[in-house]
Design a protein around this motif. Sequence first.
Motif, PDB file in Angstrom:
ATOM      1  N   UNK A 274       0.855  -1.179   0.000  1.00 36.76           N
ATOM      2  CA  UNK A 274       0.000   0.000   0.000  1.00 36.76           C
ATOM      3  C   UNK A 274       0.897   1.237   0.000  1.00 36.76           C
ATOM      4  N   UNK A 275       0.675   2.143  -0.926  1.00 41.24           N
ATOM      5  CA  UNK A 275       1.632   3.211  -1.221  1.00 41.24           C
ATOM      6  C   UNK A 275       0.975   4.573  -1.074  1.00 41.24           C
ATOM      7  N   UNK A 276       1.746   5.538  -0.574  1.00 40.59           N
ATOM      8  CA  UNK A 276       1.290   6.923  -0.595  1.00 40.59           C
ATOM      9  C   UNK A 276       2.036   7.699  -1.666  1.00 40.59           C
ATOM     10  N   UNK A 277       1.335   8.567  -2.417  1.00 43.01           N
ATOM     11  CA  UNK A 277       2.063   9.521  -3.245  1.00 43.01           C
ATOM     12  C   UNK A 277       3.001  10.355  -2.377  1.00 43.01           C
ATOM     13  N   UNK A 278       4.014  10.928  -2.989  1.00 42.18           N
ATOM     14  CA  UNK A 278       5.008  11.702  -2.237  1.00 42.18           C
ATOM     15  C   UNK A 278       4.338  12.938  -1.629  1.00 42.18           C
ATOM     16  N   UNK A 279       4.562  13.143  -0.347  1.00 43.82           N
ATOM     17  CA  UNK A 279       3.922  14.256   0.364  1.00 43.82           C
ATOM     18  C   UNK A 279       4.640  15.580   0.067  1.00 43.82           C
ATOM     19  N   UNK A 280       3.945  16.719   0.257  1.00 44.69           N
ATOM     20  CA  UNK A 280       4.503  18.019  -0.139  1.00 44.69           C
ATOM     21  C   UNK A 280       5.677  18.473   0.719  1.00 44.69           C
ATOM     22  N   UNK A 281       6.468  19.366   0.130  1.00 44.93           N
ATOM     23  CA  UNK A 281       7.655  19.894   0.798  1.00 44.93           C
ATOM     24  C   UNK A 281       7.990  21.229   0.125  1.00 44.93           C
ATOM     25  N   UNK A 282       7.912  22.337   0.840  1.00 41.34           N
ATOM     26  CA  UNK A 282       8.035  23.641   0.194  1.00 41.34           C
ATOM     27  C   UNK A 282       9.401  23.922  -0.403  1.00 41.34           C
ATOM     28  N   UNK A 283      10.426  23.190  -0.031  1.00 38.75           N
ATOM     29  CA  UNK A 283      11.757  23.414  -0.583  1.00 38.75           C
ATOM     30  C   UNK A 283      11.977  22.812  -1.957  1.00 38.75           C
ATOM     31  N   UNK A 284      10.990  22.084  -2.472  1.00 36.35           N
ATOM     32  CA  UNK A 284      11.145  21.486  -3.788  1.00 36.35           C
ATOM     33  C   UNK A 284      11.197  22.547  -4.883  1.00 36.35           C
ATOM     34  N   UNK A 285      11.992  22.261  -5.908  1.00 36.65           N
ATOM     35  CA  UNK A 285      12.006  23.090  -7.103  1.00 36.65           C
ATOM     36  C   UNK A 285      10.792  22.750  -7.966  1.00 36.65           C
ATOM     37  N   UNK A 286      10.571  23.542  -8.999  1.00 36.44           N
ATOM     38  CA  UNK A 286       9.499  23.215  -9.940  1.00 36.44           C
ATOM     39  C   UNK A 286       9.726  21.840 -10.555  1.00 36.44           C
ATOM     40  N   UNK A 287      10.989  21.505 -10.857  1.00 34.67           N
ATOM     41  CA  UNK A 287      11.299  20.194 -11.418  1.00 34.67           C
ATOM     42  C   UNK A 287      10.936  19.096 -10.421  1.00 34.67           C
ATOM     43  N   UNK A 288      11.255  19.308  -9.140  1.00 33.67           N
ATOM     44  CA  UNK A 288      10.891  18.337  -8.106  1.00 33.67           C
ATOM     45  C   UNK A 288       9.385  18.115  -8.074  1.00 33.67           C
ATOM     46  N   UNK A 289       8.623  19.205  -8.135  1.00 37.65           N
ATOM     47  CA  UNK A 289       7.171  19.073  -8.041  1.00 37.65           C
ATOM     48  C   UNK A 289       6.586  18.413  -9.281  1.00 37.65           C
ATOM     49  N   UNK A 290       7.196  18.635 -10.454  1.00 34.81           N
ATOM     50  CA  UNK A 290       6.742  17.919 -11.642  1.00 34.81           C
ATOM     51  C   UNK A 290       7.012  16.425 -11.497  1.00 34.81           C
ATOM     52  N   UNK A 291       8.184  16.074 -10.945  1.00 37.96           N
ATOM     53  CA  UNK A 291       8.480  14.661 -10.706  1.00 37.96           C
ATOM     54  C   UNK A 291       7.556  14.079  -9.634  1.00 37.96           C
ATOM     55  N   UNK A 292       7.264  14.865  -8.610  1.00 39.94           N
ATOM     56  CA  UNK A 292       6.326  14.414  -7.574  1.00 39.94           C
ATOM     57  C   UNK A 292       4.961  14.126  -8.184  1.00 39.94           C
ATOM     58  N   UNK A 293       4.536  14.996  -9.097  1.00 36.76           N
ATOM     59  CA  UNK A 293       3.256  14.793  -9.779  1.00 36.76           C
ATOM     60  C   UNK A 293       3.288  13.515 -10.621  1.00 36.76           C
ATOM     61  N   UNK A 294       4.398  13.269 -11.311  1.00 39.77           N
ATOM     62  CA  UNK A 294       4.509  12.065 -12.141  1.00 39.77           C
ATOM     63  C   UNK A 294       4.427  10.804 -11.287  1.00 39.77           C
ATOM     64  N   UNK A 295       5.149  10.809 -10.159  1.00 39.04           N
ATOM     65  CA  UNK A 295       5.103   9.646  -9.262  1.00 39.04           C
ATOM     66  C   UNK A 295       3.700   9.470  -8.706  1.00 39.04           C
ATOM     67  N   UNK A 296       3.068  10.584  -8.281  1.00 35.06           N
ATOM     68  CA  UNK A 296       1.722  10.501  -7.729  1.00 35.06           C
ATOM     69  C   UNK A 296       0.706   9.992  -8.738  1.00 35.06           C
ATOM     70  N   UNK A 297       0.841  10.432  -9.986  1.00 32.47           N
ATOM     71  CA  UNK A 297      -0.075   9.970 -11.027  1.00 32.47           C
ATOM     72  C   UNK A 297       0.070   8.469 -11.243  1.00 32.47           C
ATOM     73  N   UNK A 298       1.315   7.991 -11.223  1.00 35.62           N
ATOM     74  CA  UNK A 298       1.541   6.553 -11.371  1.00 35.62           C
ATOM     75  C   UNK A 298       0.933   5.783 -10.200  1.00 35.62           C
TER      76      UNK A 298
END
Length: 364
Positions: A274-298
């Motif tokens: 059972x998996x959680x999408x990656x939780x938010x973190x304000x220090x992420x760059x835009x690239x980090x958040x795009x990757x977070x979105x990709x992982x979460x979508x998967x």
Amino acid sequence: MITHLGQGGGALRVRIQNTFGTTPLTVDAATVGHSAGDGAAVEGDVLPVTFDGRREVVVPAGGEVWSDAAALKTRAQDDVAVSLSVSGTVAPGRHTGAFRSNYLTAPGSGDHTAEARGDAYTQTVGSTYLVSAVDVHNPKLRGTIVAYGSSVVDGTGSTDCGPGCTPEGTDHRWTDDLARRITAELPRTRQLAIANAGIGGTTSSADCPRNPAGIRGLDAAARLDRDVLALHGVTGVLYYYGTNDLANGCDAELILRSYDAVFQRLRAAGIKVYVTPITPRPGYTDRNNLDRHTVGTHVEKGNTCDGTCDGVMDFDQVLKDPLKPNSINPAYDTGDGIHANIAGQRALADYVSLPMLLSSTAHR
């Protein structure tokens, strides 16, 4: 060393680690008893612990050993004191994030493992030394669920109840709250154990370019055998990784590659994931958040990680700030923008579906 039990039973055994030692570790004596909740004191009988029938055991460098079962009867939410007398000089394996007090005697003071009062344990530490697992014998339990991840699993933030506030007691990790929910909400014939296998600072992937030397060999795949598969009765894993992967330079492709490798091994062993999408973190760059979105979508695809896992826990939705979704809700934030405080830990535990966890035991 004080261990908080999610479930009780008629006996227990302990695992002694020398995982990171370079020389053998000699344990001359070991005992268990009920923690009195007052320093190192033990309440009631202090029972000897043996290893293949012997009081003494030598744990080889890089190894670990399970004890025999000690006939200590326990209940859910009990605290158990495990006392060890160690001879020689070693670099002990330790878990720095105990988030509670443990106790040491002065070097050279002798064996005090059989003493109930605990007066000899004069040093208080915030780490757990040598004891890496406690396993209760309870045939009525339906299975064990292992929470697997980094500091958000380990419990960072679980001692924080806000400015000027002192927490009531210990054991406020979301896994502790989840164990209490299971005890209170599930029928006695459908009980589960919760094991916390979080290690702060670790990553799912071993290949993140900025992984520090101190966590090498502690990625999710490298420690899977020891920290999940070697535990008794595991039926499911709560997989909460990814925040450090992004911070350490991993992209979505590397993260998902590590997810798939770990999930395949777990499911091949008959363990639900059972998996959680990656939780938010304000220090992420835009690239980090795009990757977070990709992982979460998967992860969210089909609610089964596109068929590679067995269910999803939307912890990212629980923790996010509704006005700034790439940040943590201020009510749940310890102040570092990464870790959940006691209220946030409770919110995570409340969000986990108990029927989903029970589905991991369907084959039992």
